[in-house]
Design a protein around this motif. Structure first.
Motif, PDB file in Angstrom:
ATOM      1  N   THR A 205     -71.170 -32.747 -33.514  1.00  0.00           N
ATOM      2  CA  THR A 205     -69.944 -33.187 -32.841  1.00  0.00           C
ATOM      3  C   THR A 205     -69.763 -34.702 -32.892  1.00  0.00           C
ATOM      4  N   LEU A 206     -70.809 -35.433 -33.302  1.00  0.00           N
ATOM      5  CA  LEU A 206     -70.716 -36.895 -33.287  1.00  0.00           C
ATOM      6  C   LEU A 206     -69.676 -37.407 -34.276  1.00  0.00           C
TER       7      LEU A 206
ATOM      8  N   ARG B 229     -79.039 -27.073 -27.650  1.00  0.00           N
ATOM      9  CA  ARG B 229     -77.958 -27.991 -27.293  1.00  0.00           C
ATOM     10  C   ARG B 229     -77.959 -29.235 -28.178  1.00  0.00           C
ATOM     11  N   ALA B 230     -79.154 -29.688 -28.575  1.00  0.00           N
ATOM     12  CA  ALA B 230     -79.235 -30.846 -29.475  1.00  0.00           C
ATOM     13  C   ALA B 230     -78.637 -30.506 -30.837  1.00  0.00           C
ATOM     14  N   LYS B 231     -78.931 -29.310 -31.335  1.00  0.00           N
ATOM     15  CA  LYS B 231     -78.374 -28.888 -32.626  1.00  0.00           C
ATOM     16  C   LYS B 231     -76.857 -28.776 -32.561  1.00  0.00           C
ATOM     17  N   ALA B 232     -76.332 -28.371 -31.395  1.00  0.00           N
ATOM     18  CA  ALA B 232     -74.883 -28.254 -31.249  1.00  0.00           C
ATOM     19  C   ALA B 232     -74.233 -29.612 -31.030  1.00  0.00           C
ATOM     20  N   PHE B 233     -74.996 -30.548 -30.459  1.00  0.00           N
ATOM     21  CA  PHE B 233     -74.432 -31.862 -30.132  1.00  0.00           C
ATOM     22  C   PHE B 233     -74.285 -32.751 -31.363  1.00  0.00           C
ATOM     23  N   ILE B 234     -75.294 -32.753 -32.225  1.00  0.00           N
ATOM     24  CA  ILE B 234     -75.304 -33.660 -33.377  1.00  0.00           C
ATOM     25  C   ILE B 234     -74.083 -33.477 -34.276  1.00  0.00           C
TER      26      ILE B 234
ATOM     27  N   MET C   2     -65.382 -34.938 -26.107  1.00  0.00           N
ATOM     28  CA  MET C   2     -66.596 -34.190 -26.401  1.00  0.00           C
ATOM     29  C   MET C   2     -66.491 -32.755 -25.897  1.00  0.00           C
ATOM     30  N   ASN C   3     -65.960 -32.569 -24.690  1.00  0.00           N
ATOM     31  CA  ASN C   3     -65.797 -31.218 -24.150  1.00  0.00           C
ATOM     32  C   ASN C   3     -64.832 -30.400 -24.997  1.00  0.00           C
ATOM     33  N   THR C   4     -63.764 -31.051 -25.460  1.00  0.00           N
ATOM     34  CA  THR C   4     -62.802 -30.356 -26.319  1.00  0.00           C
ATOM     35  C   THR C   4     -63.451 -29.909 -27.622  1.00  0.00           C
ATOM     36  N   ILE C   5     -64.235 -30.786 -28.223  1.00  0.00           N
ATOM     37  CA  ILE C   5     -64.922 -30.458 -29.478  1.00  0.00           C
ATOM     38  C   ILE C   5     -65.938 -29.342 -29.264  1.00  0.00           C
ATOM     39  N   MET C   6     -66.673 -29.401 -28.144  1.00  0.00           N
ATOM     40  CA  MET C   6     -67.661 -28.366 -27.861  1.00  0.00           C
ATOM     41  C   MET C   6     -66.994 -27.012 -27.636  1.00  0.00           C
ATOM     42  N   GLU C   7     -65.837 -27.008 -26.964  1.00  0.00           N
ATOM     43  CA  GLU C   7     -65.107 -25.757 -26.767  1.00  0.00           C
ATOM     44  C   GLU C   7     -64.631 -25.201 -28.108  1.00  0.00           C
TER      45      GLU C   7
ATOM     46  N   ILE D 227     -66.479 -39.625 -33.144  1.00  0.00           N
ATOM     47  CA  ILE D 227     -66.289 -41.010 -33.575  1.00  0.00           C
ATOM     48  C   ILE D 227     -64.944 -41.175 -34.279  1.00  0.00           C
ATOM     49  N   LEU D 228     -64.621 -40.224 -35.158  1.00  0.00           N
ATOM     50  CA  LEU D 228     -63.357 -40.310 -35.894  1.00  0.00           C
ATOM     51  C   LEU D 228     -62.160 -40.203 -34.963  1.00  0.00           C
ATOM     52  N   SER D 229     -62.236 -39.305 -33.981  1.00  0.00           N
ATOM     53  CA  SER D 229     -61.132 -39.164 -33.022  1.00  0.00           C
ATOM     54  C   SER D 229     -60.998 -40.399 -32.146  1.00  0.00           C
ATOM     55  N   SER D 230     -62.125 -41.037 -31.811  1.00  0.00           N
ATOM     56  CA  SER D 230     -62.077 -42.265 -31.007  1.00  0.00           C
ATOM     57  C   SER D 230     -61.422 -43.393 -31.783  1.00  0.00           C
ATOM     58  N   ILE D 231     -61.746 -43.503 -33.085  1.00  0.00           N
ATOM     59  CA  ILE D 231     -61.131 -44.532 -33.925  1.00  0.00           C
ATOM     60  C   ILE D 231     -59.630 -44.292 -34.057  1.00  0.00           C
TER      61      ILE D 231
END
Length: 249
Positions: A186-187, A179-184, A158-163, A191-195
């Motif tokens: 990144t989901l 922050r909510a607009k920036a967070f959504i 998540m930190n990598t994606i946010m950077e 998820i794709l990177s976790s899979i």
């Protein structure tokens, strides 16, 4: 990580200490005894090193304080009792609710802080290896390891994606709405990177014959010192003495 006496203890010895704390607060039910464990655990965290101490205090404040406040207030206002100490609006608090709230929160604090300290002074790989050494199958050990590491790894991703979002000019800091607009957004990549990471792990494990029906060997070895043989016995003796004292009193 093994720099001093506490850090160099065997993971199972540290786990026995956590169990010792958890069992002792039920043998001695008074909330004063359970609350007294927190300064002891804080001292142990300090002796384990400044880094462990800072992480212990930070996680305790973030994970336990709000929970303890909510639990205490819920018991104070809603636990049934006859000795009313005060009231406000539609709420009233009783002596029984106060005592039960103190008792419950003290146990949560002692056990929760003990587990937080355990994972601050014990590496996950050492803990999992110790479980394997006492008979846990490799598949079970992998499940435990994955469970304990999935949240930290997702946080790093998540930190990598946010950077990456920041470098593209996306505003990620500011008000809660910003922050909510920036967070959504990144989901989806999270998820794709976790899979993808899960698939890569599965391929890596199979390439190393993880599921092969043979005895597994490991280069990572854990050794027990004299303290690791003495302390569990000492914990057991103290628990027996506490039980005897509790029965006799």
């Amino acid at each position: 990580m093994k720099q001093n006496f506490i850090l160099s203890l065997h993971p199972m010895t540290k786990l026995f200490f956590v169990l010792f704390v958890g069992i002792s607060v039920f043998i001695i039910p008074h909330y004063g005894f359970a609350y007294a464990w927190f300064p002891v655990l804080t001292l142990l965290a300090l002796l384990a090193g400044s880094e462990a101490f800072k992480e212990f205090i930070s996680l305790t404040l973030k994970a336990l304080v709000i929970l303890l406040i909510i639990v205490f207030l819920m018991q104070l206002f809603f636990y049934p009792g006859e000795n009313v100490l005060g009231e406000w609006w539609i709420f009233q608090w009783t002596e029984e609710g106060l005592l039960y709230g103190l008792s419950l929160t003290s146990k949560i604090l002692a056990i929760g802080a003990a587990f937080i300290l355990f994972f601050r002074v014990t590496e996950v790989k050492d803990f999992v290896k110790s479980l394997e050494d006492i008979g846990l199958p490799p598949m079970g050990a992998y499940v435990v390891l994955s469970t304990l590491t999935i949240i930290p790894e997702m946080k790093k991703q998540m930190n990598t994606i946010m950077e990456a979002q920041k470098t593209r000019g996306v505003e990620t800091e500011g008000s809660l709405m910003v922050r909510a607009k920036a967070f959504i957004p990144t989901l989806t990549p999270l998820i794709l990177s976790s899979i993808a990471s899960t698939e890569e792990r599965a391929i890596t494990l199979e390439s190393r014959a993880f599921s092969a029906p043979v005895k597994k060997t490991s280069l990572h070895k854990l050794t027990k010192g004299s303290a690791d043989r003495i302390l569990p016995i000492a914990f057991l003796i103290i628990l027996i003495l506490l039980i005897v004292w509790r029965v006799m009193s």
